[in-house]
Each structure stands twice: as C-alpha cells, then as structure tokens.
Scaffold this motif. Structure first.
Motif, PDB file in Angstrom:
ATOM      1  N   ARG A 113       0.819  -1.225  -0.091  1.00 56.62           N
ATOM      2  CA  ARG A 113      -0.065  -0.117   0.019  1.00 56.62           C
ATOM      3  C   ARG A 113       0.799   1.291  -0.036  1.00 56.62           C
ATOM      4  NH1 ARG A 113      -5.100  -1.119   0.834  1.00 56.62           N
ATOM      5  NH2 ARG A 113      -5.892  -3.292   1.640  1.00 56.62           N
ATOM      6  N   GLN A 114       2.059   1.363   0.621  1.00 53.33           N
ATOM      7  CA  GLN A 114       2.997   2.345   0.773  1.00 53.33           C
ATOM      8  C   GLN A 114       3.534   2.649  -0.687  1.00 53.33           C
ATOM      9  OE1 GLN A 114       6.495   1.696   3.097  1.00 53.33           O
ATOM     10  NE2 GLN A 114       7.145   3.916   2.879  1.00 53.33           N
ATOM     11  N   VAL A 115       3.984   1.570  -1.468  1.00 59.67           N
ATOM     12  CA  VAL A 115       4.439   1.923  -2.587  1.00 59.67           C
ATOM     13  C   VAL A 115       3.560   2.318  -3.695  1.00 59.67           C
ATOM     14  CG1 VAL A 115       5.493   0.643  -4.721  1.00 59.67           C
ATOM     15  CG2 VAL A 115       6.585   0.104  -2.388  1.00 59.67           C
ATOM     16  N   ALA A 116       2.276   1.816  -3.556  1.00 58.53           N
ATOM     17  CA  ALA A 116       1.211   2.200  -4.493  1.00 58.53           C
ATOM     18  C   ALA A 116       1.002   3.613  -4.257  1.00 58.53           C
ATOM     19  CB  ALA A 116       0.034   1.244  -4.337  1.00 58.53           C
ATOM     20  N   GLU A 117       0.738   4.141  -3.002  1.00 53.04           N
ATOM     21  CA  GLU A 117       0.515   5.506  -2.759  1.00 53.04           C
ATOM     22  C   GLU A 117       1.509   6.361  -3.184  1.00 53.04           C
ATOM     23  OE1 GLU A 117      -1.281   8.904  -1.067  1.00 53.04           O
ATOM     24  OE2 GLU A 117      -2.047   6.781  -1.299  1.00 53.04           O
ATOM     25  N   LEU A 118       2.846   6.021  -3.140  1.00 49.02           N
ATOM     26  CA  LEU A 118       3.863   6.817  -3.533  1.00 49.02           C
ATOM     27  C   LEU A 118       3.810   6.826  -5.172  1.00 49.02           C
ATOM     28  CD1 LEU A 118       6.825   5.507  -1.343  1.00 49.02           C
ATOM     29  CD2 LEU A 118       5.629   7.810  -1.244  1.00 49.02           C
ATOM     30  N   TRP A 119       3.399   5.736  -5.653  1.00 48.65           N
ATOM     31  CA  TRP A 119       3.343   5.748  -7.063  1.00 48.65           C
ATOM     32  C   TRP A 119       2.304   6.565  -7.923  1.00 48.65           C
ATOM     33  CZ3 TRP A 119       6.077   3.528 -11.487  1.00 48.65           C
ATOM     34  CH2 TRP A 119       5.458   3.453 -12.460  1.00 48.65           C
ATOM     35  N   LEU A 175      10.416   5.888  -4.271  1.00 49.52           N
ATOM     36  CA  LEU A 175       9.748   4.607  -4.688  1.00 49.52           C
ATOM     37  C   LEU A 175      10.681   3.573  -4.273  1.00 49.52           C
ATOM     38  CD1 LEU A 175       7.976   5.095  -8.003  1.00 49.52           C
ATOM     39  CD2 LEU A 175       7.078   4.388  -5.809  1.00 49.52           C
ATOM     40  N   SER A 176      12.206   3.880  -4.668  1.00 49.59           N
ATOM     41  CA  SER A 176      13.336   2.894  -4.284  1.00 49.59           C
ATOM     42  C   SER A 176      13.551   2.346  -2.911  1.00 49.59           C
ATOM     43  CB  SER A 176      14.699   3.382  -4.993  1.00 49.59           C
ATOM     44  OG  SER A 176      14.530   3.790  -6.157  1.00 49.59           O
ATOM     45  N   ALA A 177      13.498   3.605  -2.073  1.00 51.78           N
ATOM     46  CA  ALA A 177      13.642   3.421  -0.536  1.00 51.78           C
ATOM     47  C   ALA A 177      12.280   2.468  -0.040  1.00 51.78           C
ATOM     48  CB  ALA A 177      13.304   4.730  -0.112  1.00 51.78           C
ATOM     49  N   ALA A 178      11.010   2.655  -0.889  1.00 46.57           N
ATOM     50  CA  ALA A 178       9.911   1.869  -0.206  1.00 46.57           C
ATOM     51  C   ALA A 178      10.164   0.477  -0.687  1.00 46.57           C
ATOM     52  CB  ALA A 178       8.620   2.666  -0.682  1.00 46.57           C
ATOM     53  N   ILE A 179      10.553   0.213  -1.912  1.00 43.95           N
ATOM     54  CA  ILE A 179      10.640  -1.102  -2.478  1.00 43.95           C
ATOM     55  C   ILE A 179      11.878  -1.925  -1.944  1.00 43.95           C
ATOM     56  CG2 ILE A 179      12.051  -0.857  -4.462  1.00 43.95           C
ATOM     57  CD1 ILE A 179       8.664  -2.582  -4.457  1.00 43.95           C
TER      58      ILE A 179
END
Length: 326
Positions: A75-81, A90-94
């Motif tokens: 959910r965090q990565v999708a929100e950032l995207w 995105l790199s930090a979240a993935i």
C-alpha cells in the motif's frame, strides 16, 4: 515472429520527424514452422474453455505466502506511485522486499541449498506472471478490490530489482564497432493460411512447483556432465541413464548408505569413501558406457566437481529411500 510484429514501429529523430525506415536483423524462421503455428487460428479461433476470473486472486495469495513483502509495504509503494513522489521515494519503499529476497538468495547460494533457490526462482517467475496476467485480466474483469491494483504496481517495481538480469555485471559496449553487415534475401515462400482452431482460456497461473531435492541434485550432475563432454555426441537421455544407473549401483553399497544416516550432507560430500566407490562403480559399468567412463579416470578438476555433485545427489536419494522404508 515477434520481430515481424515490430516492423510497423517508427523512431522519432532529434528534429521531431518520424523516421520510418526499419530493419530486420538476423531473422530466421522456417516457413513450414510459421505455417504450422498460425494455421489453426487463421480463419476462426474460439475459446475452448472459460477464463477463470479468480486466477489473479489465487496467484496473489500464493505470492503473499512467501513472506517477501507485507500488505503495508504494498500500500505504501502504491500510494507513492499514484501521488508521483519520485524514484528516490519509490526505491526506498521497495528496498525492504528487494533486500529480503536478495538476502535469502545469497544465503541459499552460500549454503548450496538448491531447494530454496528453486523456491525463490519460482517466486520471481510468479511475480512476472502476476504483472502480465493482471494487465490482461483488468481489461475484461473488475475485481472490485483496489488492493489487486496496488499489488500490480508494487510487483511491477519489484520485478525489475529482483530479475535475474539485474544481478549480472554490466557489459561495456562503448568500444564495440560494427565492421560489416551481410544481407541475404532468400526465395519467397507461400504460407497461405486456411485453418480454424480453439484457444484455451486462462484457468490457472503460478502453477510451477518445487522440485524434490533428489531430482534437483541429479539434474545438477547431468548438467555438469553435459558441460564436460562438450563436443562428444551424447544425448541428454544417455547421460541421464548413466547418472541414474550409477546412483542405483552406489545404493547397493551399505556402508555408503549408512554414512548418509550418521553424517550431515556436508560431511558426506567430503568423504573419500564415496569417491573411491564412484571410481569402482564406474569401472564395473565401463563396458556399457565406455567413453563416459574414461572421463572418470582423467582425475581432472571437472571430474572432481561431478563427483561432489554426485555425492550431493546420492545423499538425497539415499535419505529419501530410507524415509520410505516401513
């Protein structure tokens, strides 16, 4: 055929105009193969079976069971995207999922754990399958679950950083110069199509399964022997028959089987008794596979590697056979 499908693509030059000249480089397909592949679907193609709309859900559940990522991370990565926070965010979240996958993979390589490596490779394959499958299914089916879309975004990014190619060293092609081009036009061949055919709907995905350890290890031995024989004209079936026959013969050595019961795999693979037994078994079987057997008496580094791999495979087979005893 993928090459042919791209011939309508154009390239925009620095001035903005469309460059329409295209090329096919090193394209080879036999006319009969092309005709056989496309014939059944030329005039009429129907779906033989229905597509299962829950395939994506099943695959999402399978991926979650691997424990590489959490729902919160997805959910965090999708929100950032969606909010376009940029590549750094995105790199930090993935990265937690990326590092967990790489840590497990590196540990499995270090421990020579072929089963775990196979499991992680299946996970990587399933990630790619989900991305492609969701892109297709989302055009025709509304899952009604926003998380499926979020997972698609997350896995699309994860796929790039855990792909096999991302582990390879970069190749510097800056000094590569094209020195010649040869263009050969063959005789035109008519492959007119007239057939009908049926297509199967998607009913399952992510159906790859973990291989049993004994089969994984035996394949390692066969691959190593393929590399060793190189120019020799041995079919893989011949090599497989030789390896499996050798393992079965070694199972008749009670002392070796006993050693698998009381030693770890690492200890067993370092046993000099096993190497002596292999040499003896090969000598006994030399008449049936004379050329292959000759290699085992060269005492080269490749043979030593094969014997280590053979010990690994034998250990798994012996343990498996012992567990199956009543």
């Amino acid at each position: 055929m993928q090459t042919l499908s791209r011939l309508n693509r154009t390239h925009r030059t620095a001035g903005g105009e469309q460059k329409t000249k295209t090329f096919v480089i090193d394209f080879v397909n036999k006319p009969d193969d092309i005709k056989a592949a496309f014939e059944p679907y030329f005039t009429n193609a129907t779906l033989e079976t229905e597509t299962d709309p829950y395939v994506v859900v099943h695959l999402a559940n399978k991926l979650a069971q691997a424990g590489i990522y959490t729902e919160e991370q997805v959910r965090q990565v999708a929100e950032l995207w969606v909010t376009r926070k940029g590549n750094n965010a995105l790199s930090a979240a993935i990265s937690p999922a990326q590092h967990d996958f790489r840590r497990r993979y590196a540990a499995a390589i270090e421990a020579e754990d072929k089963v775990t490596l196979n499991t992680l490779d299946l996970f990587r394959k399933d990630v790619s399958t989900y991305v492609r499958l969701y892109d297709f299914m989302s055009q025709i089916v509304d899952s009604g679950d926003p998380y499926m879309e979020m997972l698609s975004i997350f896995l699309r990014l994860l796929e790039k950083v855990i792909s096999e190619s991302s582990w390879s060293a970069e190749v510097d092609l800056s000094d590569v110069v094209l020195v010649g081009v040869k263009h050969t036009k063959a005789i035109a061949v008519d492959i007119s199509l007239i057939g009908d055919g049926e297509l199967k709907g998607i009913s399952a995905a992510g159906t790859g399964t973990k291989k049993e350890p004994k089969y994984v290890e035996l394949q390692v031995v066969i691959d190593k022997m393929n590399d060793l024989f190189g120019a020799e004209s041995f079919a893989e079936a011949q090599i497989r028959e030789f390896v499996q026959g050798l393992v079965q013969q070694l199972l008749a050595y009670p002392d070796l089987v006993q050693q698998t019961r009381v030693n770890s795999k690492k200890q067993f693979m370092e046993s000099h008794d096993f190497q002596s037994a292999v040499t003896e078994a090969v000598a006994d079987n030399q008449q049936a596979h004379n050329t292959m057997a000759d290699y085992f008496f060269t005492d080269g580094p490749a043979i030593k590697g094969i014997i280590v791999a053979l010990a690994d495979a034998f250990y798994e087979v012996a343990i498996d056979k012992e567990a199956a005893r009543p």
